[in-house]
Design a protein around this motif. Structure first.
Motif, short mmCIF file in Angstrom:
data_model
loop_
_atom_site.label_atom_id
_atom_site.label_comp_id
_atom_site.label_asym_id
_atom_site.label_seq_id
_atom_site.Cartn_x
_atom_site.Cartn_y
_atom_site.Cartn_z
N GLU A 242 -75.30 -3.96 -40.77
CA GLU A 242 -74.96 -5.07 -39.88
C GLU A 242 -74.82 -4.65 -38.43
O GLU A 242 -74.66 -5.49 -37.55
N GLN A 243 -74.87 -3.34 -38.14
CA GLN A 243 -74.74 -2.87 -36.76
C GLN A 243 -75.88 -1.96 -36.33
O GLN A 243 -75.89 -1.47 -35.20
N ILE A 244 -76.88 -1.75 -37.20
CA ILE A 244 -77.86 -0.69 -36.97
C ILE A 244 -78.68 -0.91 -35.70
O ILE A 244 -79.09 0.05 -35.05
N LYS A 245 -78.93 -2.15 -35.31
CA LYS A 245 -79.76 -2.40 -34.14
C LYS A 245 -78.94 -2.67 -32.89
O LYS A 245 -79.50 -2.85 -31.82
N ARG A 246 -77.60 -2.69 -33.03
CA ARG A 246 -76.77 -3.03 -31.88
C ARG A 246 -75.60 -2.04 -31.78
O ARG A 246 -74.53 -2.30 -32.33
N PRO A 247 -75.77 -0.93 -31.09
CA PRO A 247 -74.62 -0.04 -30.87
C PRO A 247 -73.52 -0.77 -30.12
O PRO A 247 -73.77 -1.54 -29.19
N ILE A 248 -72.28 -0.55 -30.52
CA ILE A 248 -71.14 -1.26 -29.96
C ILE A 248 -70.44 -0.38 -28.92
O ILE A 248 -70.23 0.80 -29.14
N CYS A 249 -70.08 -0.99 -27.77
CA CYS A 249 -69.37 -0.27 -26.71
C CYS A 249 -68.01 -0.89 -26.38
O CYS A 249 -67.21 -0.25 -25.72
N GLN A 250 -67.77 -2.13 -26.80
CA GLN A 250 -66.49 -2.77 -26.55
C GLN A 250 -66.14 -3.71 -27.70
O GLN A 250 -67.03 -4.19 -28.41
N VAL A 251 -64.86 -3.93 -27.87
CA VAL A 251 -64.36 -4.93 -28.80
C VAL A 251 -63.48 -5.89 -28.01
O VAL A 251 -62.63 -5.45 -27.23
N ARG A 252 -63.70 -7.18 -28.20
CA ARG A 252 -62.84 -8.17 -27.56
C ARG A 252 -61.98 -8.84 -28.63
O ARG A 252 -62.49 -9.32 -29.65
N LEU A 253 -60.68 -8.88 -28.36
CA LEU A 253 -59.73 -9.57 -29.22
C LEU A 253 -59.32 -10.87 -28.56
O LEU A 253 -58.83 -10.85 -27.42
N ASP A 254 -59.53 -11.98 -29.23
CA ASP A 254 -59.06 -13.28 -28.74
C ASP A 254 -57.92 -13.74 -29.65
O ASP A 254 -58.12 -13.91 -30.86
N PHE A 255 -56.75 -13.96 -29.05
CA PHE A 255 -55.60 -14.41 -29.82
C PHE A 255 -55.64 -15.94 -29.92
O PHE A 255 -55.07 -16.64 -29.08
N ILE A 256 -56.32 -16.43 -30.96
CA ILE A 256 -56.40 -17.86 -31.18
C ILE A 256 -54.99 -18.41 -31.39
O ILE A 256 -54.63 -19.48 -30.90
N SER A 257 -54.20 -17.67 -32.12
CA SER A 257 -52.77 -17.93 -32.23
C SER A 257 -52.07 -16.60 -32.42
O SER A 257 -52.65 -15.65 -32.96
N PHE A 258 -50.83 -16.51 -31.94
CA PHE A 258 -50.09 -15.24 -31.98
C PHE A 258 -48.62 -15.56 -31.76
O PHE A 258 -48.22 -15.93 -30.66
N THR A 259 -47.83 -15.43 -32.81
CA THR A 259 -46.39 -15.70 -32.71
C THR A 259 -45.63 -14.63 -33.49
O THR A 259 -45.84 -14.49 -34.70
N THR A 260 -44.78 -13.89 -32.81
CA THR A 260 -43.87 -12.93 -33.45
C THR A 260 -42.51 -13.09 -32.78
O THR A 260 -42.31 -13.96 -31.92
N ALA A 261 -41.56 -12.22 -33.14
CA ALA A 261 -40.21 -12.31 -32.59
C ALA A 261 -40.23 -12.04 -31.08
O ALA A 261 -41.04 -11.25 -30.58
N GLN A 262 -39.33 -12.69 -30.37
CA GLN A 262 -39.19 -12.48 -28.93
C GLN A 262 -38.56 -11.11 -28.66
O GLN A 262 -37.83 -10.56 -29.49
N PRO A 263 -38.84 -10.55 -27.48
CA PRO A 263 -38.26 -9.25 -27.14
C PRO A 263 -36.76 -9.37 -26.88
O PRO A 263 -36.24 -10.45 -26.60
N THR A 264 -36.09 -8.24 -26.96
CA THR A 264 -34.68 -8.16 -26.61
C THR A 264 -34.57 -7.41 -25.29
O THR A 264 -34.88 -6.21 -25.20
N VAL A 265 -34.18 -8.12 -24.24
CA VAL A 265 -34.11 -7.56 -22.88
C VAL A 265 -35.42 -6.84 -22.55
O VAL A 265 -35.43 -5.73 -22.03
N GLY A 266 -36.53 -7.48 -22.89
CA GLY A 266 -37.85 -6.96 -22.53
C GLY A 266 -38.46 -6.00 -23.52
O GLY A 266 -39.65 -5.68 -23.41
N THR A 267 -37.70 -5.51 -24.50
CA THR A 267 -38.21 -4.54 -25.46
C THR A 267 -38.55 -5.23 -26.78
O THR A 267 -37.71 -5.97 -27.32
N CYS A 268 -39.76 -5.00 -27.30
CA CYS A 268 -40.22 -5.66 -28.52
C CYS A 268 -39.56 -5.06 -29.75
O CYS A 268 -39.50 -3.83 -29.90
N SER A 269 -39.08 -5.93 -30.65
CA SER A 269 -38.65 -5.49 -31.98
C SER A 269 -39.82 -5.63 -32.95
O SER A 269 -40.16 -4.68 -33.66
N ASP A 270 -40.45 -6.80 -32.99
CA ASP A 270 -41.76 -6.93 -33.61
C ASP A 270 -42.79 -6.38 -32.62
O ASP A 270 -42.67 -6.63 -31.41
#
Length: 547
Positions: A242-270
Motif C-alpha cells: 500500500e506504500q510501495i509507489k509513494r515514499p512517505i515524508c510526513q504524517v498529518r494528524l487531524d484531531f476530529i475530536s479530542f477530549t481528555t482531562a484538563q491540566p492542573t496549573v498548566g501541567t497535564c495529568s492525562d
C-alpha cells in the motif's frame, strides 16, 4: 507456393534454435527462470511460481497467518487466503473460491497482453537463447504490444490504488476495489473511477498498527479506564504494497475530536505524546478538537519508520476521554508538505489559529499548557492574483466568556518592592494589559530585573501595529499590542490591536515554561529574572489574514 515457403522457413528457424541450444537447454531454462524470479523479487518484493502463478489453481487454499493479524484491520484467521502467502497480488487472480473480479472491463481487457509484455521483458523468452547466439527473434516483441498495454499492464494493479478520496458524507478515505476494502475491514462509502470504492478505514482498538493513508483512530466504544494507556503505531515502509509507489515524508494528524482531562496549573495529568518522528512535539491534553499536527519523518524509501501515538490516563481523575484522529500519510515531494520544523501549517489566505486546549469558555483555571515550544507556519497565498506581502493577526471574537489572548499575567501585578519575595508574591488584581519584550528593570531599592515575555510568549517577527507602526516581536499579557509601557506599573496598553508582519515565510512561535508559579530565585543563564505567579492563563485564539 508461398504457404510451403512459410512452413519451410518456420521449420528451419526451429532447427537452428535447437542446434544452437544443444545439450544446455535445461540449464538455460533454469537460468531464465532464476532471472525472472529475481525480477519479481526486486520489483514487487515477492517471488512467484513463475510458470503457474497466473493460471487457475484448484488446489485447496490454506491460511496465511501473517496476512490476518500483521496489520490492524486485516481479515481474521478463519478467512480463506490466496494460495501463495508471500504474493500480495493473489487477490487479483482467479482461485478456487471464485473471488468476484472488482475491476472494470477497461482494466480486464488487456490482462493477457500486459502479462505477455511483462514476461517478455523479464527475459523469459530473450534469455532462452545462448549468449553466443546473437539472433534474438523475440527481442523486440514487447515493443509490438499497443501502448495502452504498457500503461495498464495488470488488472487492478494494487500499486496504483490507495489514492485519497472523499465520501459523499465528507469523510476522507482511499480508492480501492471493494474486495480490498473488505480485506482491510474498511467501510465503503461512495465510489471512485474504474469501479473502485471510497474506503473509510477506522480503528477503535489500542495497540494496533496503521499502514493505510487516511485512517481514523477512534476511542474504544467502552469507557476508557484509568490509570491506563492506549497506543497506536503508524508504520511507513515502501516494502508494503500500500506504500510501495509513494515514499512517505510526513504524517498529518487531524484531531476530529479530542477530549481528555484538563491540566492542573498548566501541567497535564492525562497526556497525548508522539514518539519516533523527527519533529519536536509538545505533550498536550484537554480539549483539542479541530487542531492538527505535522510530523516529519525520514523518507520511507530510505529508512522505514514507526511513529507511536500514545494516550496515558492518570489515576484518580474523573474526566471524559474520547478522540477521533485522522492519520494522513503525505508522500515525499508533494506540494502540500509543511515546511521543516513546522508543527502546524495553514494553507489558506484567511483562517483561525489557536493554542492547544484554548476554548471559548469562562474558566478560572489555567487552560494554557506548560512546556510548549513549536512553530506555526502559513503558506504564502495569492491575494488578488499576487503573492501576499504581509500577514496580519487579531484576537478572535468570543461569545461564551472566553479570553482570546492571555499568555501570562501582566507585569503590572509585580509591583515595586524592596525584596524579591515581596515582588513575586504580590497578587494584586491584574489589569487587562499587553506585554512585550523580555524583561524590565525596576527603579526600586535594590534594583532588580522582572521578566515580562521571557518565559511564556508568542513570537511574531517584526510584528507591527497595523495603525501606528509600533513594532515588537514578543507578545504576552492579556492583550495583543506591541506598545511598550514606561515602567513596571505600566507595561503596555489595555486594548488589543491588529499586528502585521512582512517577514516571509510567515510564521509564529509559541513557547511556555514548565510552571505557572512565581519565580523567586534567579539562576542565570537559565532563570535570568524573577517573575510573578500566573493565574488563569488561557493561551490564544487569533484570526489571521494575508494581504
Amino acid at each position: 507456393m508461398s504457404t510451403v515457403s512459410l512452413i519451410l522457413c518456420l521449420a528451419l528457424m526451429l532447427h537452428v534454435t535447437s542446434a544452437c541450444d544443444g545439450p544446455n537447454e535445461q540449464q538455460q531454462l533454469a537460468a531464465s527462470r532464476q532471472q525472472s524470479d529475481e525480477y519479481f523479487a526486486n520489483a514487487y518484493g515477492f517471488t512467484p511460481e513463475t510458470w503457474s502463478a497466473f493460471s487457475y489453481q484448484p488446489s485447496n487454499p490454506y491460511y496465511a497467518p501473517e496476512y490476518s493479524g500483521h496489520y490492524e484491520g486485516r481479515t481474521s484467521l478463519n478467512s480463506l487466503q490466496p494460495i501463495n502467502e508471500n504474493n500480495p497480488f493473489n487477490k487479483y487472480f482467479a482461485n478456487s473460491n471464485n473471488v468476484e473480479v472488482e475491476q472494470s472491463q477497461a482494466e480486464n481487457r488487456f490482462l493477457l497482453g500486459g502479462l505477455g509484455a511483462n514476461l517478455i521483458n523479464t527475459g523469459i523468452f530473450n534469455n532462452r537463447f545462448t549468449p553466443a547466439n546473437t539472433w534474438r527473434p523475440f527481442q523486440n516483441l514487447a515493443n509490438r504490444f499497443p501502448a495502452a498495454i504498457t500503461l495498464n499492464p495488470n488488472i487492478g494493479d494494487p500499486l496504483t490504488t490507495f489514492d485519497a478520496c472523499k465520501s459523499p458524507t465528507g469523510e476522507d478515505g482511499i480508492c480501492v476495489p471493494g474486495s480490498i476494502c473488505s480485506l482491510f475491514r474498511g467501510r465503503p462509502s461512495g465510489s471512485c473511477v474504474f469501479g473502485k470504492v471510497c474506503c473509510i478505514n477506522t480503528i477503535t482498538t489500542c495497540g494496533g498498527t496503521v499502514t493505510l493513508n487516511n485512517t481514523f483512530w477512534q476511542s474504544p466504544s467502552t469507557a476508557v479506564n484509568s490509570p491506563s494507556t492506549c497506543a497506536l503505531t503508524v508504520r511507513m515502509d515502501t516494502k508494503l504494497v500500500e506504500q510501495i509507489k509513494r515514499p512517505i515524508c510526513q504524517v498529518r494528524l487531524d484531531f476530529i475530536s479530542f477530549t481528555t482531562a484538563q491540566p492542573t496549573v498548566g501541567t497535564c495529568s492525562d497526556t497525548f505524546v508522539v514518539g519516533g518522528s523527527a519533529s519536536s512535539t509538545p505533550v498536550i491534553c484537554g480539549d483539542n478538537t479541530g487542531q492538527h499536527m505535522y510530523l516529519d519523518v525520514p523518507s520511507s524509501a530510505i529508512t522505514p519508520t514507526d511513529i507511536q501515538l500514545m494516550f496515558s490516563f492518570a489515576a484518580g481523575v474523573t474526566a471524559t476521554r474520547s478522540w477521533n484522529i485522522k492519520i494522513a500519510m503525505l508522500p515525499c515531494g508533494a506540494s502540500y508538505l509543511a515546511p521543516v520544523d513546522c508543527l502546524q501549517y495553514f494553507s489558506s489566505a484567511t483562517g483561525k489559529v489557536k493554542s492547544f486546549n484554548w476554548q471559548d469558555v469562562t474558566s478560572t483555571a489555567t487552560r494554557q499548557l506548560n512546556n510548549q515550544n513549536y512553530n506555526i507556519c502559513f503558506r504564502t497565498e495569492l491575494v488578488s492574483g499576487q503573492r501576499a506581502t504581509q500577514m496580519c493577526v487579531s484576537i478572535c471574537t468570543v461569545t461564551n466568556g472566553g479570553d482570546a489572548f492571555y499568555i501570562t499575567t501582566p507585569a503590572a501585578v509585580v509591583t515595586a518592592a524592596t525584596t524579591f519575595l515581596t515582588v513575586v508574591t504580590t497578587t494584586a488584581g491584574a489589569t487587562s494589559q499587553s506585554n512585550v519584550g523580555t524583561t524590565v528593570s525596576s527603579t526600586g531599592n535594590p534594583a532588580f530585573v522582572v521578566a515580562t515575555c521571557l518565559y511564556d510568549f508568542l513570537q511574531i517577527a517584526s510584528g507591527q501595529d497595523a495603525t501606528t507602526g509600533v513594532e515588537a516581536d514578543r507578545f504576552c499579557g492579556n492583550q495583543l499590542n506591541p506598545a511598550r509601557g514606561a515602567d513596571l506599573l505600566n507595561p503596555g496598553l489595555a486594548t488589543s490591536t491588529q499586528v502585521c508582519t512582512s517577514i516571509r515565510p510567515f510564521r509564529m512561535t509559541f513557547k511556555t515554561d514548565g510552571t505557572e508559579a512565581a519565580i523567586a530565585a534567579v539562576t542565570p543563564p537559565t532563570v535570568p529574572a524573577v517573575a510573578g505567579a500566573d493565574a488563569a492563563n488561557t493561551g490564544f485564539c487569533l484570526d489571521y489574514q494575508e494581504k
